[in-house]
Design a protein around this motif. Structure first.
Motif, PDB file in Angstrom:
ATOM      1  N   TYR A 170       7.453   4.635  -2.848  1.00 52.95           N
ATOM      2  CA  TYR A 170       6.054   4.273  -3.088  1.00 52.95           C
ATOM      3  C   TYR A 170       5.472   3.526  -1.899  1.00 52.95           C
ATOM      4  CZ  TYR A 170       2.026   1.949  -5.255  1.00 52.95           C
ATOM      5  OH  TYR A 170       0.770   1.492  -5.547  1.00 52.95           O
ATOM      6  N   LEU A 171       6.253   2.670  -1.294  1.00 52.86           N
ATOM      7  CA  LEU A 171       5.751   1.696  -0.332  1.00 52.86           C
ATOM      8  C   LEU A 171       5.653   2.292   1.066  1.00 52.86           C
ATOM      9  CD1 LEU A 171       4.963  -1.308  -0.049  1.00 52.86           C
ATOM     10  CD2 LEU A 171       7.351  -1.759   0.520  1.00 52.86           C
ATOM     11  N   ALA A 172       4.456   2.202   1.668  1.00 53.76           N
ATOM     12  CA  ALA A 172       4.264   2.691   3.037  1.00 53.76           C
ATOM     13  C   ALA A 172       3.862   1.583   3.999  1.00 53.76           C
ATOM     14  CB  ALA A 172       3.199   3.794   3.049  1.00 53.76           C
ATOM     15  N   GLY A 173       3.400   0.466   3.485  1.00 50.64           N
ATOM     16  CA  GLY A 173       2.986  -0.637   4.352  1.00 50.64           C
ATOM     17  C   GLY A 173       2.750  -1.885   3.536  1.00 50.64           C
ATOM     18  N   ALA A 189       0.834  -1.203   0.000  1.00 51.07           N
ATOM     19  CA  ALA A 189       0.000   0.000   0.000  1.00 51.07           C
ATOM     20  C   ALA A 189       0.866   1.249   0.000  1.00 51.07           C
ATOM     21  CB  ALA A 189      -0.910   0.006   1.222  1.00 51.07           C
ATOM     22  N   ARG A 190       0.324   2.304  -0.634  1.00 51.68           N
ATOM     23  CA  ARG A 190       0.920   3.634  -0.550  1.00 51.68           C
ATOM     24  C   ARG A 190       0.503   4.280   0.769  1.00 51.68           C
ATOM     25  NH1 ARG A 190      -1.951   3.835  -5.498  1.00 51.68           N
ATOM     26  NH2 ARG A 190      -3.409   5.206  -4.397  1.00 51.68           N
ATOM     27  N   GLU A 239      11.063  -4.881   5.210  1.00 50.96           N
ATOM     28  CA  GLU A 239      10.923  -6.332   5.055  1.00 50.96           C
ATOM     29  C   GLU A 239      10.338  -6.684   3.683  1.00 50.96           C
ATOM     30  OE1 GLU A 239      10.177  -7.698   9.705  1.00 50.96           O
ATOM     31  OE2 GLU A 239       8.496  -6.998   8.479  1.00 50.96           O
ATOM     32  N   ALA A 240       9.374  -5.889   3.249  1.00 48.17           N
ATOM     33  CA  ALA A 240       8.780  -6.150   1.935  1.00 48.17           C
ATOM     34  C   ALA A 240       9.798  -5.945   0.824  1.00 48.17           C
ATOM     35  CB  ALA A 240       7.567  -5.245   1.729  1.00 48.17           C
ATOM     36  N   ILE A 241      10.592  -4.891   0.915  1.00 51.27           N
ATOM     37  CA  ILE A 241      11.593  -4.620  -0.116  1.00 51.27           C
ATOM     38  C   ILE A 241      12.686  -5.686  -0.103  1.00 51.27           C
ATOM     39  CG2 ILE A 241      13.410  -3.002  -0.790  1.00 51.27           C
ATOM     40  CD1 ILE A 241      11.479  -0.749   0.129  1.00 51.27           C
ATOM     41  N   ALA A 242      13.030  -6.188   1.083  1.00 48.82           N
ATOM     42  CA  ALA A 242      14.020  -7.264   1.160  1.00 48.82           C
ATOM     43  C   ALA A 242      13.526  -8.514   0.440  1.00 48.82           C
ATOM     44  CB  ALA A 242      14.337  -7.574   2.622  1.00 48.82           C
ATOM     45  N   ASP A 251      -4.817   3.153   5.821  1.00 45.39           N
ATOM     46  CA  ASP A 251      -6.022   2.802   6.591  1.00 45.39           C
ATOM     47  C   ASP A 251      -6.745   1.619   5.946  1.00 45.39           C
ATOM     48  OD1 ASP A 251      -5.521   4.760   8.436  1.00 45.39           O
ATOM     49  OD2 ASP A 251      -6.905   6.223   7.551  1.00 45.39           O
ATOM     50  N   LEU A 252      -6.829   1.621   4.609  1.00 45.32           N
ATOM     51  CA  LEU A 252      -7.466   0.513   3.896  1.00 45.32           C
ATOM     52  C   LEU A 252      -6.668  -0.781   4.086  1.00 45.32           C
ATOM     53  CD1 LEU A 252      -9.673  -0.444   1.939  1.00 45.32           C
ATOM     54  CD2 LEU A 252      -8.192   0.293   0.044  1.00 45.32           C
ATOM     55  N   LEU A 253      -5.343  -0.668   4.082  1.00 44.56           N
ATOM     56  CA  LEU A 253      -4.495  -1.847   4.293  1.00 44.56           C
ATOM     57  C   LEU A 253      -4.743  -2.437   5.680  1.00 44.56           C
ATOM     58  CD1 LEU A 253      -2.016  -3.491   3.040  1.00 44.56           C
ATOM     59  CD2 LEU A 253      -0.628  -2.130   4.616  1.00 44.56           C
ATOM     60  N   ARG A 254      -4.838  -1.583   6.700  1.00 41.52           N
ATOM     61  CA  ARG A 254      -5.081  -2.080   8.063  1.00 41.52           C
ATOM     62  C   ARG A 254      -6.433  -2.784   8.157  1.00 41.52           C
ATOM     63  NH1 ARG A 254      -3.059   3.312   9.890  1.00 41.52           N
ATOM     64  NH2 ARG A 254      -0.856   3.053  10.447  1.00 41.52           N
ATOM     65  N   GLU A 255      -7.461  -2.205   7.528  1.00 39.72           N
ATOM     66  CA  GLU A 255      -8.786  -2.847   7.533  1.00 39.72           C
ATOM     67  C   GLU A 255      -8.730  -4.201   6.826  1.00 39.72           C
ATOM     68  OE1 GLU A 255     -11.532  -0.187   5.724  1.00 39.72           O
ATOM     69  OE2 GLU A 255     -11.176   1.435   7.169  1.00 39.72           O
TER      70      GLU A 255
END
Length: 219
Positions: free
Chosen positions: A135-138, A94-95, A123-126, A100-104
């Motif tokens: 771009y990546l926030a979560g 998610a950006r 961790e995601a980029i690894a 908030d949408l990702l958490r839901e």
């Protein structure tokens, strides 16, 4: 004119849906599967890559997927010479404006699949180095999602259906369908078939088959 071939169930379409239906229905009924091409799975099924994920669709679909895992991990004896599933975790990203949408989504996913866990951007980029840090926030990961061997699954269904007595007719494009005396009558390039039950598994041509049978298209 040759007499129509009588059966219990006619299935139109030899892709994954039709093959799967033939496999299951032939366990307790006489089945004829009609495929318009020279071999089954010529179109969408033959061009598909697939993932087994328990974190997709509405609640009903997700529960169906959960119930299907045991079949895919331990198919019936003789169904396939090779494993149908191969491990491949799935990451949802998610950006910043989607956090908030990702958490839901994560909370809902964990309600059905507790092994799904949050990841930090690092961790995601690894795991997927092509992801852009700006771009990546979560993110979160479904570690037990799988690749599906589409051809292995499709051929297992067809082989199993034949072993149960199903007849699979290729080069059998449907030209007309009508219903007479409680029986469906299906005319094809390979002959005419009659049965009290008709299954429309024609995929992208499902609406055309439905219209021939007097049904309404669903788009």
């Amino acid at each position: 004119m040759n007499a129509a071939e009588e059966t219990d169930v006619i299935i139109i379409g030899g892709g994954m849906a039709g093959a799967g239906a033939a496999f299951e229905i032939s366990h307790s009924a006489k089945v004829v599967l009609l495929e318009r091409e020279s071999h089954c799975g010529y179109h969408t099924t033959g061009r598909s890559a697939a993932s087994f994920t328990e974190n997709y669709g509405n609640g009903v679909i997700r529960r169906i997927v959960l119930a299907s895992r045991s079949f895919l991990t331990e198919p019936p004896a003789g169904f396939s010479e090779y494993p149908l599933l191969g491990k491949r975790g799935m990451i949802t990203v998610a950006r910043a404006d989607q956090i908030d949408l990702l958490r839901e989504d994560l909370a809902a996913a964990q309600g059905l699949v507790p092994s799904i866990v949050a990841m930090t951007p690092a961790e995601a980029i690894a795991s997927v180095p092509v992801l852009r840090a700006e771009y990546l926030a979560g993110a979160y990961i479904e570690p037990h999602s799988m690749d599906i061997d589409v051809n292995g699954l499709h051929q297992g269904y067809l082989r199993g259906a034949r072993a149960r007595g199903a007849r699979i007719v290729t080069n059998a494009g449907v030209t007309a369908i009508d219903r007479q005396g409680g029986q469906w009558r299906v005319e094809t390039r390979a002959g005419t078939f009659r049965a009290p039950m008709l299954v429309n598994a024609a995929g992208a041509w499902g609406d055309e088959v439905a219209i021939m049978a007097g049904g309404r298209p669903v788009g």
